[in-house]
Write a protein that holds these residues in place. Structure first.
Motif: not given
Length: 199
Positions: A40-49
């Motif tokens: 899930n790309i949205r979840d991944y971006f949510a974990s990034l700075d």
């Protein structure tokens, strides 16, 4: 096992058009990893700075898990001249991380800023973008592109583009060519004149 790449435009902290990137990821998993949970790309971006100021190219490399990411300040490549090359047996249906064949073809044409792949006389894509061709105030895109482009897919859904075969022998019938991707919008301002831009 192939490695895949998603390139997302990030502007002032906003990740653009993620739904279309997710669709491409879904298709890649369906074709290559059908028994693995889809990333899930949205979840991944949510974990990034995520950088909050400026325009960035976010490169996300993945297989069945996220392997690597980086944020690169975006710098537009100046493209004015295009060379047509034979696609041959080369296939690039998804955004594979391995672009060695494409880079080799570019290196073979120093007279051009970029290349256009052509299969059996039908134009497909450039090395960095899908293509749009203008004729009588309407934009068309090749019916059989080399790869699944998120911007192309979105513009088709928005009915801004229409699919058709674009033949090398019919280039004279079109007035402009526009390279379209997440950083290059479809517009007259971003388009190149035909046939002047073909070398």
């Amino acid at each position: 096992m192939p490695t895949f790449l998603e390139t997302v435009h990030v502007v002032n902290g906003e990740t653009l058009h993620l739904d279309y990137h997710q669709k491409r990821i879904n298709d890649a998993f369906q074709n290559y990893f059908p028994t693995s949970p889809v990333l899930n790309i949205r979840d991944y971006f949510a974990s990034l700075d995520i950088p909050q100021h400026g325009s960035y190219r976010a490169r996300l490399v993945y297989r069945t898990e996220w392997d690597f990411h980086e944020f690169i300040p975006y710098q537009s490549k100046n493209i004015n001249k295009l060379a047509i090359v034979n696609t041959g047996d080369f296939e690039y249906p998804f955004k594979f991380a391995d672009r060695s064949h494409i880079l080799k073809k570019i290196a073979e044409h120093p007279e051009a800023d970029d290349i256009i792949f052509s299969k059996q006389g039908k134009l497909q894509d450039s090395s960095i973008a899908n293509l749009a061709f203008k004729k009588d105030n309407k934009w068309y895109t090749p019916k059989e592109p080399l790869h699944w482009g998120t911007t192309r897919r979105r513009l088709l859904d928005e009915q801004v583009l229409e699919e058709r075969d674009i033949l090398e022998t019919e280039l004279k019938d079109y007035s402009h060519i526009c390279l379209i991707n997440v950083f290059r919008p479809l517009s007259d301002e971003n388009a190149l004149l035909l046939p002047d831009s073909i070398v």
